[in-house]
Write an enzyme that holds these catalytic residues in place. Structure first.
Site, mmCIF file in Angstrom:
data_model
loop_
_atom_site.group_PDB
_atom_site.id
_atom_site.type_symbol
_atom_site.label_atom_id
_atom_site.label_comp_id
_atom_site.label_asym_id
_atom_site.label_seq_id
_atom_site.Cartn_x
_atom_site.Cartn_y
_atom_site.Cartn_z
ATOM 1 C CG ASP A 1 -1.872 1.196 1.226
ATOM 2 O OD1 ASP A 1 -1.931 1.914 0.200
ATOM 3 O OD2 ASP A 1 -2.548 1.412 2.259
ATOM 4 C CE LYS B 1 -0.328 3.818 3.323
ATOM 5 N NZ LYS B 1 -1.327 4.380 4.245
ATOM 6 N NE ARG C 1 -12.065 3.212 3.574
ATOM 7 C CZ ARG C 1 -12.028 4.172 4.487
ATOM 8 N NH1 ARG C 1 -13.013 5.055 4.556
ATOM 9 N NH2 ARG C 1 -11.040 4.259 5.338
HETATM 10 N N1 BES Z 1 -3.326 0.257 5.090
HETATM 11 C C1 BES Z 1 -3.730 1.505 5.621
HETATM 12 C C2 BES Z 1 -4.037 1.455 7.113
HETATM 13 C C3 BES Z 1 -2.893 1.114 8.035
HETATM 14 C C4 BES Z 1 -2.274 2.103 8.759
HETATM 15 C C5 BES Z 1 -2.498 -0.196 8.232
HETATM 16 C C6 BES Z 1 -1.256 1.787 9.637
HETATM 17 C C7 BES Z 1 -1.474 -0.522 9.097
HETATM 18 C C8 BES Z 1 -0.855 0.477 9.807
HETATM 19 C C9 BES Z 1 -4.994 1.986 4.905
HETATM 20 O O1 BES Z 1 -5.125 1.590 3.582
HETATM 21 C C10 BES Z 1 -4.991 3.474 4.900
HETATM 22 O O2 BES Z 1 -4.125 4.035 4.301
HETATM 23 N N2 BES Z 1 -5.979 4.077 5.580
HETATM 24 C C11 BES Z 1 -6.088 5.488 5.644
HETATM 25 C C12 BES Z 1 -7.536 5.833 5.378
HETATM 26 C C13 BES Z 1 -7.786 7.310 5.187
HETATM 27 C C14 BES Z 1 -7.109 7.800 3.920
HETATM 28 C C15 BES Z 1 -9.275 7.545 5.135
HETATM 29 C C16 BES Z 1 -5.675 5.919 7.040
HETATM 30 O O3 BES Z 1 -5.984 5.205 7.994
HETATM 31 O O4 BES Z 1 -5.010 6.924 7.154
HETATM 32 ZN ZN ZN Z 2 -4.167 -0.155 3.084
HETATM 33 MN MN MN Z 3 -4.140 2.877 2.244
#
Ligand code: BES
Ligand code: ZN
Ligand code: MN
Length: 508
Positions: free
Chosen positions: A275, A282, A356
């Protein structure tokens, strides 16, 4: 992997590198735990005193090594801390034994064989010791080239063999507990391997190939939808997330069926093999560990295979929603609208809220079979990590009793979880002027917002729960108990327990 046996041999005569005993924290100093009587006798009943002199207190996680009593075949005694002496007759908690066995196994890496003389009161305790030892002995060294790096030279390799003492090797319940621990830990450790495998080697295609091979080995039907099939089927969520990657997405279905099954469970796993965030990239510091973003799919995979190996009387279908989330000229843009497998449209406001999207397609597909319940597992949100920390997963559901049953099942197998709500008022934050729903809502309560999004893609009338394992799936700190650094195998034991409870008619 560490070999497991049950043994009734006397501690003194055991040919092993070490004998592991338990030491608890008493009000007036360390107390030698049951199971170690023979060892203590050989020290003339002075083991607690020796341990105290050596500075041991019996607290959890503590390891004290001392020379074995004269006449013992094993040269070393390893005393592992158990924490407080239990107050009631029930004795030591299975999780205390699991953790202590894990700590001891880790302290014995490099050794060929150890006998574990811990306070085992019944078959379940023996299983817990076996489980903890196997999980604690785990190491991931597939990418350490022997002799080519200092760290590779220092590596000792896992403890080779564990003999669990104090049980009844010929008793059916003990045999079953050991067989269960053997299958479960093998598959759980394999889930850890998958999580730890770098994303240049584990992508949707290679993950699907691992599932196909395991299916052949264990009598599980495996179907893989490749990109072409996903396009044909209209899986806009999975395709949208995978669109930026050179490694195309997959949806893998694993079907374990039992002729005696009365119920059908579906497990759905988020399998983002990497990801990056996509176009909503990110920042540095947030993507170094994102190979772990397929931990939900790894847990589902391990749980289905374990259910098959244990021959549970329940049908279990596993769905692995696999994609790599990358930025590129072909990637989904913030602002794009995806037409999902369910027919709903989603405005992608943030390409980093990708989990999601792949889960939505898999949930709708899983719903078509009308299973008795669906449980999805996902490293879904950073918000859940902020809320619950690094060792606890959040449990959301469209059914309060089911949510409670999952939290209870997790507790039974030694996994920390906590029930979380799905507040209705957070739904409107995902209203989109363009599409049926947006993939992002209010920032506050982000883990619950994600849960509300998923709920929209569960078929009418189907009991569903969502486990957000973003915190406990990957351990960036040092090892503790039976938990290694890196991939942990979070949720595998809870899913297996749910399958067992369902098979026994004790769930739903
Ligand atoms: N894979 C991440 C969530 C994650 C964060 C997993 C830390 C393991 C450790 C997920 O896909 C993500 O990036 N979520 C975002 C959602 C937001 C953009 C609404 C988040 O949690 O910041
Ligand atoms: Zn993710
Ligand atoms: Mn993500």
């Amino acid at each position: 992997m560490t070999a497991l046996t049950l043994s009734t041999a006397a501690a003194s005569g055991l040919r092993a590198d070490a004998i592991v005993v338990g030491v608890a924290k008493g009000p007036k100093g360390p107390v030698v735990a049951p199971g170690a009587e023979a060892v203590d006798n050989a020290y003339d009943g002075g083991l607690a005193g020796i341990l105290e002199t050596l500075g041991a207190s019996g607290s959890e996680g503590e390891v004290t090594k001392l020379p074995a009593p004269s006449g013992f075949k094993a040269p070393v005694v390893v005393a592992v801390g158990l924490g407080a002496v239990p107050e009631d007759e029930a004795g030591y908690d299975a999780e205390v034994l699991r953790r202590a066995a894990g700590v001891a196994a880790r302290a014995l890496s490099g050794a060929k064989k150890a006998a574990f003389a811990l306070p085992v009161a019944d078959a379940a305790d023996a299983g817990a010791v076996a489980e903890g030892a196997r999980l604690g002995a785990y190491g991931f060294d597939a990418y350490k080239e022997a002799g080519r790096s200092e760290s590779a030279k220092d590596r000792k390799g896992p403890l080779g063999e564990v003999a669990v003492l104090g049980g009844k090797p010929r008793d059916a319940a003990y045999k079953a507990a050991l067989a269960r621990a053997t299958a479960l830990t093998e598959e759980l450790n394999r889930a850890r391997d998958l999580v730890n495998t770098p994303p240049n080697d584990l992508n949707p295609e290679s993950f699907a190939a691992v599932a196909t091979a395991a299916g052949k080995e264990h009598g599980i039907k495996v179907q893989v939808l490749d990109e072409k099939a996903l396009v044909k089927g209209g899986y806009g969520g999975i395709l949208g997330v995978g669109a930026g990657s050179a490694a195309g997405p997959r949806l893998v279905k694993l079907s374990y069926t039992s002729s005696k099954a009365k119920k059908h469970l579906a497990f759905v796993g988020k399998g983002i093999t990497y990801d990056s965030g996509g176009i909503s990239l990110k920042p540095a510091g947030h993507n170094e560990t994102m190979k772990c973003d397929m931990a939900g799919a790894a847990a589902v995979f391990a749980a289905v295979v374990t259910a098959a190996r244990l021959g549970l009387d329940v049908n279990v279908t596993g769905w692995l929603a696999l994609a790599e989330n990358m930025p590129s000229g072909s990637a989904t843009r913030p602002g794009d609208v995806l037409r999902m497998y369910s027919g709903k449209t989603v405005e992608v406001l943030n390409t980093d809220a990708e989990g999601r999207l792949v889960l939505a397609d898999a949930l709708w597909k899983a719903s078509e079979e009308k299973p008795d319940a669906i449980v999805d597992v996902a490293t879904l949100t950073g918000a859940m990590v902020l809320a619950l920390g690094n060792r606890t997963f959040g449990v959301m559901a469209n059914d309060d009793a089911f949510r409670a049953a999952i939290v209870e099942a997790a507790e039974e197998v030694g996994e920390e979880s906590w029930p979380m709500p799905l507040p209705e008022h957070l739904r409107k934050g995902m209203d989109s002027p363009t599409a049926d729903i947006a993939n992002m809502g209010e920032r506050m309560g982000g883990g619950l917002v994600a849960g509300l999004f998923l709920r929209e893609f569960v078929g009418e009338g189907i009991t569903w729960a969502h486990l957000d394992i973003a915190g406990p799936a990957f351990n960036e700190a040092g090892p503790f108990g039976y938990t290694p650094k890196g991939g942990t195998g979070s949720a595998v034991r809870t899913l297996v327990r749910l399958a067992e409870l369902t098979a026994a008619g004790d769930l739903g």
